[in-house]
Design a protein around this motif. Sequence first.
Motif, PDB file in Angstrom:
ATOM      1  N   THR A   1      44.114  45.911  52.640  1.00 14.46           N
ATOM      2  CA  THR A   1      45.568  45.940  52.583  1.00 14.46           C
ATOM      3  C   THR A   1      45.988  47.376  52.253  1.00 14.46           C
ATOM      4  N   ARG A   2      47.281  47.655  52.377  1.00 12.48           N
ATOM      5  CA  ARG A   2      47.748  49.008  52.039  1.00 12.48           C
ATOM      6  C   ARG A   2      47.400  49.354  50.600  1.00 12.48           C
ATOM      7  N   GLY A   3      47.658  48.423  49.694  1.00  8.94           N
ATOM      8  CA  GLY A   3      47.385  48.692  48.287  1.00  8.94           C
ATOM      9  C   GLY A   3      45.918  48.961  48.027  1.00  8.94           C
ATOM     10  N   GLU A   4      45.040  48.160  48.647  1.00 10.35           N
ATOM     11  CA  GLU A   4      43.604  48.354  48.479  1.00 10.35           C
ATOM     12  C   GLU A   4      43.167  49.706  49.035  1.00 10.35           C
ATOM     13  N   PHE A   5      43.694  50.059  50.210  1.00  8.07           N
ATOM     14  CA  PHE A   5      43.330  51.348  50.813  1.00  8.07           C
ATOM     15  C   PHE A   5      43.776  52.506  49.937  1.00  8.07           C
ATOM     16  N   GLU A   6      45.011  52.462  49.467  1.00  4.94           N
ATOM     17  CA  GLU A   6      45.535  53.564  48.655  1.00  4.94           C
ATOM     18  C   GLU A   6      44.755  53.704  47.349  1.00  4.94           C
TER      19      GLU A   6
END
Length: 235
Positions: free
Chosen positions: A161-166
């Motif tokens: 997810t975006r949060g995991e990637f960031e």
Amino acid sequence: MTNKAHILVVDDDLTSRVALSGYFETEGYRVSEAEDGAQMRSVFAGGDVDLIMLDIRLPDDDGLTLLKDVRKKSDVGIIMVTGRTDEVDRIVALEMEADDYVIKPFSPRELLARSKNLLRRVRAGRVSCVVDERVLSFSGWVLDLDKRGLKSPEGEDVRLTRGEFELLSALVENKGRVLTRDNLLDHLNHREWDPSDRTVDVLIGRLRRKIEINPKDPTLIMTVHGVGYVFTGAY
């Protein structure tokens, strides 16, 4: 305002839905409304929604069920808008890959700020215009910072997810450095530090389940008790 971001407001309460929609339209966004899951699916099928503001309590499917359904096929930005104050509900929503949440009653200005931050990340993830690729490797894993992708040592694509990637990007780029939860939260949505915010801990748990050999005995992402986390980069 050209190329307006498209926001879908899903709330069965007419007053709340109209007020929220009107506020964001005034701020220059294109807004669609849905009062239940069926209407939400119909609007979302149009394929141009950038952000969903999803109430957790709806008359047919509940918000968490809809969140799960959307995440099976899309990385669209999702902010849960809820009247529930139970921390468990918020953690469950984050575990199911919601990007953020707000609790009623909330400040429209705060929701606007969170939405702007999330929309920037959503659109950045869709743009592929970087000439020089930036690729980081650790223990056989390959993290592509420009394509926002992760490959396992076996060469399989692992969805983040975006949060995991960031969060993973921040950890890998600061290998060996202890990062506080405050540091890591800044990489996610730039909101002010709240001691009760469990977002970072939830995302760390999800990342460990994806990249650690044994998530219960992690070696890549280590906890520094009372401080935060450190990325070792080795099993």
